[in-house]
Design an enzyme around this catalytic site. Structure first.
Site, PDB file in Angstrom:
ATOM      1  N   LYS A 172       0.846  -1.186   0.000  1.00 59.54           N
ATOM      2  CA  LYS A 172       0.000   0.000   0.000  1.00 59.54           C
ATOM      3  C   LYS A 172       0.886   1.242   0.000  1.00 59.54           C
ATOM      4  O   LYS A 172       2.055   1.099   0.338  1.00 59.54           O
ATOM      5  CB  LYS A 172      -0.978  -0.022   1.176  1.00 59.54           C
ATOM      6  CG  LYS A 172      -0.362   0.345   2.541  1.00 59.54           C
ATOM      7  CD  LYS A 172      -1.406   0.439   3.587  1.00 59.54           C
ATOM      8  CE  LYS A 172      -1.775   1.841   3.938  1.00 59.54           C
ATOM      9  NZ  LYS A 172      -0.815   2.553   4.807  1.00 59.54           N
ATOM     10  N   HIS A 202      -1.280  -5.187   5.472  1.00 60.56           N
ATOM     11  CA  HIS A 202      -0.610  -5.999   6.489  1.00 60.56           C
ATOM     12  C   HIS A 202      -1.478  -6.293   7.706  1.00 60.56           C
ATOM     13  O   HIS A 202      -1.172  -7.184   8.482  1.00 60.56           O
ATOM     14  CB  HIS A 202       0.740  -5.376   6.894  1.00 60.56           C
ATOM     15  CG  HIS A 202       0.608  -4.246   7.869  1.00 60.56           C
ATOM     16  ND1 HIS A 202       0.331  -2.968   7.488  1.00 60.56           N
ATOM     17  CD2 HIS A 202       0.698  -4.204   9.220  1.00 60.56           C
ATOM     18  CE1 HIS A 202       0.266  -2.192   8.563  1.00 60.56           C
ATOM     19  NE2 HIS A 202       0.492  -2.920   9.631  1.00 60.56           N
ATOM     20  N   LYS A 206      -2.246 -10.112  10.686  1.00 57.15           N
ATOM     21  CA  LYS A 206      -2.301 -10.180  12.151  1.00 57.15           C
ATOM     22  C   LYS A 206      -3.193 -11.346  12.575  1.00 57.15           C
ATOM     23  O   LYS A 206      -4.340 -11.452  12.143  1.00 57.15           O
ATOM     24  CB  LYS A 206      -2.852  -8.860  12.724  1.00 57.15           C
ATOM     25  CG  LYS A 206      -1.928  -7.656  12.472  1.00 57.15           C
ATOM     26  CD  LYS A 206      -2.523  -6.399  13.082  1.00 57.15           C
ATOM     27  CE  LYS A 206      -1.824  -5.147  12.582  1.00 57.15           C
ATOM     28  NZ  LYS A 206      -0.488  -4.953  13.082  1.00 57.15           N
ATOM     29  N   GLU A 240      -2.703   5.268  17.853  1.00 57.51           N
ATOM     30  CA  GLU A 240      -1.257   5.060  17.888  1.00 57.51           C
ATOM     31  C   GLU A 240      -0.620   6.109  18.787  1.00 57.51           C
ATOM     32  O   GLU A 240      -1.017   7.274  18.755  1.00 57.51           O
ATOM     33  CB  GLU A 240      -0.673   5.179  16.482  1.00 57.51           C
ATOM     34  CG  GLU A 240      -1.178   4.098  15.546  1.00 57.51           C
ATOM     35  CD  GLU A 240      -0.444   4.150  14.225  1.00 57.51           C
ATOM     36  OE1 GLU A 240       0.590   3.483  14.105  1.00 57.51           O
ATOM     37  OE2 GLU A 240      -0.897   4.883  13.336  1.00 57.51           O
ATOM     38  N   HIS A 264      -6.784  -0.561   6.265  1.00 56.05           N
ATOM     39  CA  HIS A 264      -6.738  -1.289   7.538  1.00 56.05           C
ATOM     40  C   HIS A 264      -8.065  -1.277   8.311  1.00 56.05           C
ATOM     41  O   HIS A 264      -8.530  -2.312   8.785  1.00 56.05           O
ATOM     42  CB  HIS A 264      -5.653  -0.706   8.440  1.00 56.05           C
ATOM     43  CG  HIS A 264      -4.297  -0.637   7.809  1.00 56.05           C
ATOM     44  ND1 HIS A 264      -3.852  -1.564   6.891  1.00 56.05           N
ATOM     45  CD2 HIS A 264      -3.276   0.239   7.969  1.00 56.05           C
ATOM     46  CE1 HIS A 264      -2.623  -1.238   6.517  1.00 56.05           C
ATOM     47  NE2 HIS A 264      -2.253  -0.159   7.147  1.00 56.05           N
TER      48      HIS A 264
END
Ligand code: BG6
Length: 513
Positions: A172, A202, A206, A240, A264
């Site tokens: 991405k 990604h 997970k 975050e 995401h």
């Protein structure tokens, strides 16, 4: 590690080593290769999942020979192993020497046909062991995705034959809006087949994201409640604590929405909200995910802006660390209007979810790092507890994606004593209490899946386009000057306007802890 020992190393349940192949990495001297791809390959080696015939061919403009490139990676891996916060990303073991001797390098300009001729020859040379099976990994700036694919095609390097496949992993960001994503898909699909394209997100690597499907569909308990009759609203959070760090230039041109939401955050939303697929094969799953994202209500730009909040962090302190305001970052325009935080309300116009709001929030420099999905169920009727002490609260189920991976369920219990007093209690499942997890970057599963030809955890063209289509009205509204950019203190839980977004509907964000 000897080859025999490597082949015998403990592999995850049922997994066999991937077939021999060559992994050609474009952008091999960049950050992604050393920070994530090499540690992931080391971990796959330790797990015994790479064949002795596995080879890496790094390609980049920087001049190196094989030895110079190996030593550059060697230095990087040592730094990564001791970097703060990086503990556990690379498993202890002797994987690196085994891997290092399989790594080669080629300097070349991505725009020059001579580079592709040289890549073709190198593949021939390495194919004595890797049998012409090739994965091309685009660890480059997105502006190269189209040109590299066209050059590979022109050089005949995407041609497949019987057993000798050619696959492409694309990082991405895949486009910067709906139009550019469509154009990039069209450009790639003119010269490559959809089954050759592995569009990376990604988050799908997970474990906890993959577990959402297992929890929903391998248990009889939850699915009957998984609909508008029982669920009041859903909150999806990716907070975050990090700032934009050294990525100010990229970030200022991107912003929190493009960076996190159509990719995401929508992966989390799709896993939570999709219908049961007909099977766990790649296409049935990807079809259900595309369907639910396509069902997100298409707002007008005015509605989109009214249902979204964007904000930038000001100066503050995150976990005891002083943080300067976003606009004072040397790589950021001092008058920037780029958001580092976004909160939005989405509605899914299908039979299961009609009327259930899905609130999504993500931001940098927040009080803590926390990625989770919280499902708030409708309250029980209060009739029996009118005279009880304590408030009758809704049940909440939380999927903690990271950190402290697990699932918890909040419900009411009676406080021991002579009078009926209600209190919230939590039933808590933590992965670490039940399973031993190997150190992981999150890229191991995705690279391994590509090597074995399983594209379930990669995005199909329609998945990517559906994500962009759902956020395009926000992008259009903001681009036309609608809506303010609020601010929030670094180290806080976000701007007050995000609280107001939920308060309007009578809800509150779960605290970030
Ligand atoms: C990346 C974004 O795709 O995902 C980053 O570009 C973000 O800005 C990162 O920090 C978050 O991923 P993770 O795995 O650290 O939660």
């Amino acid at each position: 590690m000897t080859e025999a020992a490597q082949a015998n190393a403990a592999a995850p349940a049922g997994a066999a080593p991937a077939p021999p192949c060559t992994l050609v990495i474009f952008g091999a001297s960049g950050d992604l290769t050393k920070r994530l791809l090499m540690p992931a390959l080391c971990n796959l080696t330790n797990e015994g999942l790479l064949d002795p015939g596995f080879r890496v061919l790094g390609v980049d403009a920087v001049e190196h020979d094989d030895a110079g490139f190996r030593s550059h990676l060697d230095d990087a891996l040592r730094t990564i192993a001791v970097a703060p916060g990086a503990e556990g990303k690379v498993a202890e073991g002797t994987a690196w020497p085994w891997l290092a001797e399989r790594i080669h390098y080629l300097s070349g300009d991505f725009g020059s046909p001579a580079t592709y001729e040289a890549i073709g020859k190198a593949i021939e040379r390495l194919s004595a062991v890797s049998s012409h099976k090739v994965v091309f990994y685009y660890a480059t700036s997105p502006r190269f995705f189209g040109p590299i694919t066209e050059q590979l095609h022109a050089a005949g390097l995407l041609d497949e034959s019987a057993d000798n496949w050619r696959r492409v992993i694309i990082e991405k960001p895949f486009g910067t809006d709906l139009e550019s994503a469509r154009a990039l898909n069209a450009r790639l699909l003119r010269v490559a087949e959809e089954h050759q394209l592995y569009r990376m997100d990604h988050f799908l690597g997970k474990e906890t994201v993959q577990n959402i499907m297992v929890l929903r569909f391998a248990n009889g308990l939850f699915e009957p409640l998984w609909n508008r009759e029982h669920i009041e609203h859903v909150q999806i959070t990716a907070a975050e604590a990090v700032t934009v760090e050294a990525r100010g230039k990229f970030y200022d041109a991107t912003g929190a929405l493009r960076d996190m939401v159509p990719n995401h955050m929508f992966q989390l939303l799709a896993m939570m909200a999709m219908e049961a697929p007909n099977s766990f094969d790649a296409d049935p799953i990807r079809t259900e995910k595309a369907k639910v994202i396509e069902a997100i209500r298409r707002y007008t730009p005015e509605e989109a802006v009214a249902n979204a909040v964007r904000a930038q962090y000001g100066a503050g302190s995150v976990q005891g660390r002083k943080v300067d305001a976003y606009r004072s970052d040397p790589n950021v325009d001092p008058a920037s209007k780029t958001e580092t935080y976004v909160a939005m309300k989405f509605l899914i116009d299908n039979w299961r979810w009609s009327g259930v709001p899905f609130y999504v929030r993500t931001g940098k420099a927040m009080t803590t790092r926390s990625t989770e999905i919280a499902i708030q169920f409708k309250r029980a009727p209060a009739v029996l507890f009118r005279d009880a002490r304590g408030e009758l609260k809704p049940n909440v189920m939380v999927f903690r994606i990271q950190p402290n991976e697990g699932v918890s369920l909040r419900f009411a219990a009676k406080v021991p004593g002579r009078r009926v007093t209600l209190s919230d209690v939590d039933m808590d499942f933590r992965y670490s209490d039940y399973f031993r997890t190997e150190p992981s970057t999150g890229y191991e599963t995705l690279i391994y899946d590509c090597l074995i030809g399983d594209n379930t955890l990669f995005q199909r063209a329609d998945n990517v386009e559906a994500g962009w289509a759902a956020v395009q009205p926000m992008l259009d509204g903001w681009a036309s000057g609608l809506g303010d950019v609020d601010t929030y203190d670094a180290g806080s839980a976000g701007p007050a306007s995000a609280d107001a977004l939920l308060a309007r509907d009578g809800f509150r964000w779960l605290p970030l802890d």
